[in-house]
Design an enzyme around this catalytic site. Structure first.
Site, PDB file in Angstrom:
ATOM      1  N   ASP A 268      56.135 -27.547  -5.743  1.00 21.84           N
ATOM      2  CA  ASP A 268      54.796 -26.969  -5.770  1.00 21.84           C
ATOM      3  C   ASP A 268      54.045 -27.480  -6.989  1.00 21.84           C
ATOM      4  OD1 ASP A 268      52.989 -24.490  -4.767  1.00 21.84           O
ATOM      5  OD2 ASP A 268      52.978 -24.590  -6.955  1.00 21.84           O
TER       6      ASP A 268
ATOM      7  N   TYR B  75      47.154 -28.380 -12.760  1.00 20.28           N
ATOM      8  CA  TYR B  75      48.345 -28.459 -13.611  1.00 20.28           C
ATOM      9  C   TYR B  75      48.390 -29.780 -14.380  1.00 20.28           C
ATOM     10  CZ  TYR B  75      50.066 -24.673 -10.543  1.00 20.28           C
ATOM     11  OH  TYR B  75      50.206 -23.512  -9.826  1.00 20.28           O
TER      12      TYR B  75
ATOM     13  N   LYS C 133      47.065 -27.950  -4.646  1.00 23.52           N
ATOM     14  CA  LYS C 133      45.975 -26.990  -4.490  1.00 23.52           C
ATOM     15  C   LYS C 133      44.633 -27.584  -4.908  1.00 23.52           C
ATOM     16  CE  LYS C 133      49.451 -23.646  -5.970  1.00 23.52           C
ATOM     17  NZ  LYS C 133      50.311 -24.570  -6.741  1.00 23.52           N
TER      18      LYS C 133
ATOM     19  N   HIS D 189      43.003 -22.853  -4.325  1.00 22.51           N
ATOM     20  CA  HIS D 189      43.692 -22.252  -5.467  1.00 22.51           C
ATOM     21  C   HIS D 189      43.162 -20.855  -5.804  1.00 22.51           C
ATOM     22  CE1 HIS D 189      46.175 -23.683  -9.177  1.00 22.51           C
ATOM     23  NE2 HIS D 189      46.403 -22.416  -8.903  1.00 22.51           N
TER      24      HIS D 189
END
Length: 660
Positions: free
Chosen positions: A390, A395, A424, A457
């Site tokens: 994931d 990120y 996402k 997200h």
């Protein structure tokens, strides 16, 4: 079509199994009353069908036997002209009673012998339960612990007695078949499994052929009339490729699908109660598919099973879909293993399923977790057996994740199709006009061909652009006003293009999910939210379950290493209840927390860059929590959220204004 024109597959002890037969699975169908099935079998015999597939669980044996005997009396067929297959159900696995339970089917069919008798599934339910699917008052299946090898030994005795001409298996995986072959006296002659254009099952079929085991395809048309089908699912009958071939051949799509399997040397048992379809389904021997046409149909393979919704069961109180047990069930209840195939999967339409244990990679605000560390963590996880990774645009490590995945593919450790990759769409990318473009930013970094799951997200958006957290001079976030429904419509187009296999949501509340459901064309497959012992999120999870939406828990351990932690925040790892359970189970507190969620049927994606913890987090399938232990952990719920993204407060779509 004359029966003698239908090719047969040699089966020792029989005259051979015709390669086209009639299926009579009737239990969960929208159509198919007992009277309908009766007429269907009559029509089939008159059309030239000589193979009939039934099962104790289908509750159609009595009807099938009655019609066959009527046709024998009428002189239309002789008993030896007909090939009858039935199956031993899961509640009948007690070796002591296998013969007695076979005789129930034998009596229902009222035939001198059965041509082929199959073990319906490798696992057993509670012995001789009156229900087909015995469940306890909490909705868990009641299991037996009988070994299918002991069942097989009793099946062999039925052949010895002449009651059964041949025996075989249904819904077994490769390792289970190998175990039978290593220990049997009479070799299985046939394996019955789900096969259709969306599920080629090539590796398993090739293995069977290498062992001289014939293969029968059930649901060869994808079972479009199944009562548990989702309204927005694509069906095989809508595929342009199949429509084009059918038009070119002047045949129906069903005939093209059946011919595709026939040319793969697979026996087909399409089911129908409609006379003209019964006639059509046997009429597939007067045309051939070219190599290019075969390749085109092969390309439709999505690893998608249709045996899904009605039969979710529980292993050691872990809810697992029956169809997935073909992949994850081995010698008894699921055991702890570092092997990927032991991890249960949650069905996700269009994919091979979502592994229930994955690796999270959110480290951007953590005390540890550089891109180099994330790269090594992903490689370590894949070596341990993780097949779900994931990540997210925000990120800022998609490139490291993709590099690690591609390195492992190059090493031959995994193939792309073995992996389930989630990322996402970030809040600054909500402009509908640029969603496809922003999606490609993630796909290009991951360099993985397609995404298995793409999530929105958050339901609210920040100012358009590539600055992840745009702030004004007043110290407040600069918002956009894009509606997440417009975002969702663009996400649906990515599925249409085949760029994304499935789409879902993250950090949405119930009212927002309901709004998506009321306006979507493709239903969200998954919701990713914060869940841990301090935040049970029960009402939201129950809502998702009622809508057929799977749930993934991020921060399943409460994220003790978050840089924004308050010194007054409670720490999950300090809880006496969890320490006591962990000591009793000889497990870590992290493993107890993850098992707690797994037993709630929640997918977990713990994150770590420490090899030992990555391995530990995966090792949670060899123990279970008791009801009392589950209640004790539930009691820790404080509604404590560690990921509130407070800078979103004030946006009309901020999700945590509502309780759930």
């Amino acid at each position: 079509m004359a029966a003698e024109k239908i090719p047969v597959v040699p089966i020792p002890g029989t005259r051979g199994i015709p390669m086209i037969g009639l299926g009579t699975f009737n239990d969960f169908q929208r159509r198919g009353s007992n009277d309908d099935v009766k007429e269907a079998v009559k029509i089939a015999i008159d059309c030239g069908y000589r193979s009939f597939d039934t099962a104790y669980a289908y509750q159609t044996e009595l009807i099938v036997g009655e019609v066959i005997n009527e046709k024998i009396k009428e002189g239309v067929v002789k008993r030896e002209d007909v090939f009858i297959t039935t199956k031993l159900w899961n509640t009948h696995h007690n070796p002591v009673h296998v013969r007695a339970n076979f005789l129930k089917s034998h009596q229902n069919l009222n035939c001198e012998y059965v041509d082929l008798y199959l073990i319906h599934w490798p696992f057993g339910f509670e012995d001789d339960a009156t229900e087909t699917f015995p469940m306890d008052d909490k909705g868990y299946a009641r299991f037996s612990d009988h070994d299918y090898m002991d069942v097989w030994t009793e099946m062999e005795k039925l052949v010895d007695e002449g009651l059964v001409k041949a025996i075989g298996l249904s819904n077994f995986n490769k390792s289970q078949i190998e175990r039978v072959l290593q220990n049997c006296r009479i070799k299985p002659c046939n394996l019955q499994i789900e096969v259709h254009p969306y599920l080629s099952n090539k590796k398993l079929i090739d293995f069977c052929f290498s062992k001289d085991i014939s293969v029968t395809a059930y649901a060869p048309l994808g079972n479009p009339n199944r009562s548990w089908a989702k309204g927005n699912e694509h069906t095989i009958f809508e595929e342009p490729i199949l429509k084009d071939i059918a038009k070119k051949k002047n045949k129906s799509i069903a005939q093209v699908c059946l011919r595709f399997l026939h040319q793969r040397n697979i026996i087909v048992i399409p089911k129908s109660v409609t006379p003209h379809r019964i006639k059509e389904n046997i009429d597939i021997l007067d045309f051939d598919l070219s190599d290019d046409e075969m390749k085109a149909i092969w390309s439709l393979d999505k690893g998608a099973r249709v045996l899904e919704e009605p039969t979710v069961i529980t292993i050691n109180k872990l809810n697992v879909n029956v169809s997935d047990l073909i992949e994850c069930y081995s010698e008894g209840p699921v055991s702890c293993s570092m092997a990927a195939e032991k991890v249960p999967v949650v069905p996700i339409t269009g994919t091979r399923g979502y592994p229930m244990i994955g690796l999270g990679t959110f480290t951007i605000f953590e005390k540890r977790g550089s891109n180099d560390e994330v790269y090594e963590a992903v490689k370590c996880a894949i070596d341990c057996g993780y097949r779900s990774i994931d990540c997210a645009y925000v990120y800022q490590n998609e490139e490291s994740v993709g590099q690690a995945i591609n390195d492992k593919i190059k090493e031959g450790v995994v193939k792309r199709e073995d992996l389930f990759i989630t990322t996402k769409l970030w809040d600054t990318h909500h402009n509908p006009a640029h969603i496809r473009e922003n999606f490609f930013k993630s796909l290009n970094k991951l360099n993985c061909g397609y995404l298995d799951l793409y999530l929105v997200h958050w339901p609210f958006g920040f100012e358009d652009g590539d600055v992840c957290f745009p702030m004004g001079d007043d110290g407040k976030a600069r918002f956009s006003d894009h509606d997440y429904l417009d975002v969702w419509k663009e996400m649906e187009k990515l599925v249409d293009e085949g760029l994304v296999k499935a789409i879902g949501l993250s950090n949405f509340n119930i009212s927002q999910i309901e709004r998506v459901l009321q306006n979507c064309r493709i239903k969200p497959a998954n919701l990713q939210i914060e869940v841990h012992p301090y935040l049970s999120n029960k009402k939201l999870i129950d809502f998702c379950s009622s809508k057929g939406i799977s749930v993934t828990a991020y921060a399943p351990l409460g994220n003790p290493n978050r840089t924004w932690a308050d010194s007054k925040d409670p720490i999950i790892f300090d809880e006496p209840v969890l320490k006591e359970i962990a000591q009793r189970k000889k497990k870590t507190i992290a493993q107890v927390c993850l098992r707690f969620l797994l037993q709630r049927n929640i997918i977990v994606i713990p994150k770590s860059v420490t090899p030992q913890r990555i391995k530990e987090n995966f090792d949670i399938l060899d123990f279970e929590l008791t009801d009392d232990e589950m209640k004790a952990i539930f009691a820790l719920d404080r509604g404590k959220r560690f990921y509130a993204l407070g800078i979103g407060i004030g946006h009309k779509y901020y999700p945590f204004n509502d309780e759930y």
